[in-house]
Design a protein around this motif. Structure first.
Motif, PDB file in Angstrom:
ATOM      1  N   SER A 229       0.802  -1.228   0.000  1.00  0.00           N
ATOM      2  CA  SER A 229       0.000   0.000   0.000  1.00  0.00           C
ATOM      3  C   SER A 229       0.833   1.275   0.000  1.00  0.00           C
ATOM      4  CB  SER A 229      -0.930   0.030   1.220  1.00  0.00           C
ATOM      5  OG  SER A 229      -1.879  -1.008   1.150  1.00  0.00           O
ATOM      6  N   TYR A 230       2.123   1.148   0.193  1.00  0.00           N
ATOM      7  CA  TYR A 230       2.955   2.330   0.387  1.00  0.00           C
ATOM      8  C   TYR A 230       4.187   2.327  -0.500  1.00  0.00           C
ATOM      9  CZ  TYR A 230       0.111   2.788   4.568  1.00  0.00           C
ATOM     10  OH  TYR A 230      -0.940   2.899   5.427  1.00  0.00           O
ATOM     11  N   ALA A 231       4.590   3.518  -0.851  1.00  0.00           N
ATOM     12  CA  ALA A 231       5.882   3.670  -1.497  1.00  0.00           C
ATOM     13  C   ALA A 231       6.989   3.341  -0.494  1.00  0.00           C
ATOM     14  CB  ALA A 231       6.043   5.108  -1.989  1.00  0.00           C
ATOM     15  N   MET A 232       8.160   3.049  -1.011  1.00  0.00           N
ATOM     16  CA  MET A 232       9.343   2.800  -0.183  1.00  0.00           C
ATOM     17  C   MET A 232      10.491   3.633  -0.723  1.00  0.00           C
ATOM     18  SD  MET A 232       8.422   0.568   2.125  1.00  0.00           S
ATOM     19  CE  MET A 232      10.031   0.167   2.799  1.00  0.00           C
ATOM     20  N   GLY A 233      11.338   4.066   0.176  1.00  0.00           N
ATOM     21  CA  GLY A 233      12.444   4.903  -0.262  1.00  0.00           C
ATOM     22  C   GLY A 233      13.752   4.547   0.413  1.00  0.00           C
ATOM     23  N   TRP A 234      14.831   4.920  -0.253  1.00  0.00           N
ATOM     24  CA  TRP A 234      16.181   4.811   0.303  1.00  0.00           C
ATOM     25  C   TRP A 234      16.784   6.213   0.372  1.00  0.00           C
ATOM     26  CZ3 TRP A 234      18.485   0.559   2.310  1.00  0.00           C
ATOM     27  CH2 TRP A 234      17.990  -0.697   1.960  1.00  0.00           C
TER      28      TRP A 234
ATOM     29  N   GLY B   9       5.241  -0.565  -7.746  1.00  0.00           N
ATOM     30  CA  GLY B   9       6.525  -0.943  -8.318  1.00  0.00           C
ATOM     31  C   GLY B   9       6.727  -0.472  -9.750  1.00  0.00           C
ATOM     32  N   GLY B  10       5.745   0.241 -10.280  1.00  0.00           N
ATOM     33  CA  GLY B  10       5.846   0.642 -11.679  1.00  0.00           C
ATOM     34  C   GLY B  10       6.601   1.937 -11.915  1.00  0.00           C
ATOM     35  N   ARG B  11       6.738   2.731 -10.874  1.00  0.00           N
ATOM     36  CA  ARG B  11       7.444   4.003 -11.018  1.00  0.00           C
ATOM     37  C   ARG B  11       8.583   4.071 -10.008  1.00  0.00           C
ATOM     38  NH1 ARG B  11       3.165   8.858 -12.361  1.00  0.00           N
ATOM     39  NH2 ARG B  11       2.185   7.852 -14.160  1.00  0.00           N
ATOM     40  N   THR B  12       9.731   4.427 -10.528  1.00  0.00           N
ATOM     41  CA  THR B  12      10.913   4.567  -9.681  1.00  0.00           C
ATOM     42  C   THR B  12      11.532   5.939  -9.891  1.00  0.00           C
ATOM     43  OG1 THR B  12      12.291   3.531 -11.377  1.00  0.00           O
ATOM     44  CG2 THR B  12      11.415   2.092  -9.661  1.00  0.00           C
ATOM     45  N   TYR B  13      12.180   6.422  -8.885  1.00  0.00           N
ATOM     46  CA  TYR B  13      12.818   7.737  -8.938  1.00  0.00           C
ATOM     47  C   TYR B  13      14.216   7.624  -8.323  1.00  0.00           C
ATOM     48  CZ  TYR B  13       8.001   9.127  -9.724  1.00  0.00           C
ATOM     49  OH  TYR B  13       6.728   9.236 -10.239  1.00  0.00           O
ATOM     50  N   TYR B  14      15.125   8.388  -8.882  1.00  0.00           N
ATOM     51  CA  TYR B  14      16.503   8.346  -8.417  1.00  0.00           C
ATOM     52  C   TYR B  14      17.057   9.752  -8.294  1.00  0.00           C
ATOM     53  CZ  TYR B  14      16.174   3.464  -9.830  1.00  0.00           C
ATOM     54  OH  TYR B  14      15.776   2.161  -9.957  1.00  0.00           O
ATOM     55  N   SER B  15      18.005   9.889  -7.394  1.00  0.00           N
ATOM     56  CA  SER B  15      18.788  11.108  -7.367  1.00  0.00           C
ATOM     57  C   SER B  15      19.501  11.227  -8.709  1.00  0.00           C
ATOM     58  CB  SER B  15      19.811  11.036  -6.232  1.00  0.00           C
ATOM     59  OG  SER B  15      20.754  12.074  -6.329  1.00  0.00           O
ATOM     60  N   ASP B  16      19.529  12.427  -9.253  1.00  0.00           N
ATOM     61  CA  ASP B  16      20.135  12.629 -10.571  1.00  0.00           C
ATOM     62  C   ASP B  16      21.574  12.130 -10.607  1.00  0.00           C
ATOM     63  OD1 ASP B  16      18.431  15.757 -11.309  1.00  0.00           O
ATOM     64  OD2 ASP B  16      17.857  13.665 -11.615  1.00  0.00           O
ATOM     65  N   SER B  17      22.286  12.255  -9.516  1.00  0.00           N
ATOM     66  CA  SER B  17      23.699  11.883  -9.502  1.00  0.00           C
ATOM     67  C   SER B  17      23.911  10.378  -9.472  1.00  0.00           C
ATOM     68  CB  SER B  17      24.393  12.504  -8.285  1.00  0.00           C
ATOM     69  OG  SER B  17      23.851  11.975  -7.081  1.00  0.00           O
ATOM     70  N   LEU B  18      22.824   9.629  -9.257  1.00  0.00           N
ATOM     71  CA  LEU B  18      22.963   8.182  -9.119  1.00  0.00           C
ATOM     72  C   LEU B  18      22.344   7.385 -10.252  1.00  0.00           C
ATOM     73  CD1 LEU B  18      22.072   7.925  -5.333  1.00  0.00           C
ATOM     74  CD2 LEU B  18      24.345   7.978  -6.368  1.00  0.00           C
TER      75      LEU B  18
ATOM     76  N   VAL C 149      25.804   5.947   5.537  1.00  0.00           N
ATOM     77  CA  VAL C 149      24.813   5.057   6.139  1.00  0.00           C
ATOM     78  C   VAL C 149      23.560   5.155   5.278  1.00  0.00           C
ATOM     79  CG1 VAL C 149      23.404   4.543   8.161  1.00  0.00           C
ATOM     80  CG2 VAL C 149      25.759   5.372   8.443  1.00  0.00           C
ATOM     81  N   TYR C 150      23.051   4.020   4.853  1.00  0.00           N
ATOM     82  CA  TYR C 150      21.894   3.971   3.971  1.00  0.00           C
ATOM     83  C   TYR C 150      20.658   3.573   4.787  1.00  0.00           C
ATOM     84  CZ  TYR C 150      24.771   4.590  -0.142  1.00  0.00           C
ATOM     85  OH  TYR C 150      25.612   5.111  -1.093  1.00  0.00           O
ATOM     86  N   TYR C 151      19.610   4.372   4.630  1.00  0.00           N
ATOM     87  CA  TYR C 151      18.373   4.180   5.376  1.00  0.00           C
ATOM     88  C   TYR C 151      17.223   3.838   4.441  1.00  0.00           C
ATOM     89  CZ  TYR C 151      20.823   6.680   9.100  1.00  0.00           C
ATOM     90  OH  TYR C 151      21.726   7.074  10.053  1.00  0.00           O
ATOM     91  N   CYS C 152      16.370   2.950   4.929  1.00  0.00           N
ATOM     92  CA  CYS C 152      15.148   2.590   4.223  1.00  0.00           C
ATOM     93  C   CYS C 152      13.976   3.178   5.011  1.00  0.00           C
ATOM     94  CB  CYS C 152      15.053   1.070   4.172  1.00  0.00           C
ATOM     95  SG  CYS C 152      13.508   0.407   3.560  1.00  0.00           S
ATOM     96  N   ALA C 153      12.920   3.552   4.315  1.00  0.00           N
ATOM     97  CA  ALA C 153      11.758   4.109   5.006  1.00  0.00           C
ATOM     98  C   ALA C 153      10.478   3.806   4.259  1.00  0.00           C
ATOM     99  CB  ALA C 153      11.915   5.622   5.164  1.00  0.00           C
ATOM    100  N   PHE C 154       9.405   3.672   5.037  1.00  0.00           N
ATOM    101  CA  PHE C 154       8.071   3.563   4.459  1.00  0.00           C
ATOM    102  C   PHE C 154       7.612   4.945   4.012  1.00  0.00           C
ATOM    103  CE2 PHE C 154       5.777  -0.342   4.608  1.00  0.00           C
ATOM    104  CZ  PHE C 154       6.330  -1.120   5.604  1.00  0.00           C
TER     105      PHE C 154
ATOM    106  N   TRP D  39       2.314   6.986  -3.614  1.00  0.00           N
ATOM    107  CA  TRP D  39       3.252   7.481  -4.629  1.00  0.00           C
ATOM    108  C   TRP D  39       4.614   7.746  -4.011  1.00  0.00           C
ATOM    109  CZ3 TRP D  39      -1.001  10.205  -2.907  1.00  0.00           C
ATOM    110  CH2 TRP D  39      -0.736  11.332  -2.129  1.00  0.00           C
ATOM    111  N   ALA D  40       5.625   7.627  -4.820  1.00  0.00           N
ATOM    112  CA  ALA D  40       6.993   7.773  -4.343  1.00  0.00           C
ATOM    113  C   ALA D  40       7.404   9.240  -4.337  1.00  0.00           C
ATOM    114  CB  ALA D  40       7.935   6.980  -5.232  1.00  0.00           C
ATOM    115  N   GLY D  41       7.977   9.675  -3.237  1.00  0.00           N
ATOM    116  CA  GLY D  41       8.460  11.035  -3.129  1.00  0.00           C
ATOM    117  C   GLY D  41       9.961  11.072  -2.973  1.00  0.00           C
ATOM    118  N   THR D  42      10.510  12.257  -3.075  1.00  0.00           N
ATOM    119  CA  THR D  42      11.951  12.427  -2.953  1.00  0.00           C
ATOM    120  C   THR D  42      12.338  13.247  -1.733  1.00  0.00           C
ATOM    121  OG1 THR D  42      11.933  14.410  -4.335  1.00  0.00           O
ATOM    122  CG2 THR D  42      12.196  12.289  -5.458  1.00  0.00           C
ATOM    123  N   VAL D  43      11.354  13.609  -0.926  1.00  0.00           N
ATOM    124  CA  VAL D  43      11.584  14.453   0.242  1.00  0.00           C
ATOM    125  C   VAL D  43      11.393  13.625   1.512  1.00  0.00           C
ATOM    126  CG1 VAL D  43      10.810  16.512   1.467  1.00  0.00           C
ATOM    127  CG2 VAL D  43      10.780  16.449  -1.034  1.00  0.00           C
ATOM    128  N   GLN D  44      12.235  13.862   2.506  1.00  0.00           N
ATOM    129  CA  GLN D  44      12.175  13.055   3.720  1.00  0.00           C
ATOM    130  C   GLN D  44      10.830  13.132   4.427  1.00  0.00           C
ATOM    131  OE1 GLN D  44      15.733  12.899   6.292  1.00  0.00           O
ATOM    132  NE2 GLN D  44      16.709  14.282   4.819  1.00  0.00           N
TER     133      GLN D  44
END
Length: 124
Positions: free
Chosen positions: A31-36, A55-64, A93-98, A103-108
């Motif tokens: 039911s939820y997006a997931m982020g790193w 799982g159909g839409r993914t977003y990445y930091s431009d540098s990655l 340190v890499y963090y995972c979050a619900f 929808w997937a966002g890019t803001v904490q």
């Protein structure tokens, strides 16, 4: 208590690969997006990648883009971060979050229920 659990971190030489896993329980995973996100020493935590609930839409930091790939396995309630061509500057340190939403966002602020993180160290 809802808390993702990250694993798969470690030490690797520049140019190598790692796959991080995040076991996400306590909420309806589908039911939820997931982020790193990641936080390097002396720096603020920054967005790495995100995937929407379907799982159909993914977003990445431009540098990655092109080096990292996010995916999710609904049978295992797990989200992955495949990291290739690692660079020294990927050390963090890499963090995972619900996500708070489907929808997937890019803001904490669009995420809650954070894991404790897993250390990734890339050496030259």
């Amino acid at each position: 208590q809802v808390q993702p659990v990250e694993s798969g971190g470690g030490s690797v030489q520049a140019g190598g690969s790692l796959r991080l896993s995040c076991a996400a329980s306590g909420r309806t995973f589908s039911s939820y997006a997931m982020g790193w996100f990641r936080q390097a020493p002396g720096k603020e935590r920054e967005f790495v990648a995100a995937i929407d609930r379907g799982g159909g839409r993914t977003y990445y930091s431009d540098s990655l883009k092109g080096r990292f790939t996010i995916s999710r396995d609904y049978a295992k309630n797990t989200v992955y971060l495949q990291m290739n061509s690692l660079k020294v500057e990927d050390t963090a340190v890499y963090y995972c979050a619900f996500g708070r939403y489907a929808w997937a966002g890019t803001v904490q602020d669009e995420y809650d229920d954070w894991g404790h993180g897993t250390q990734v160290t890339v050496s030259s």
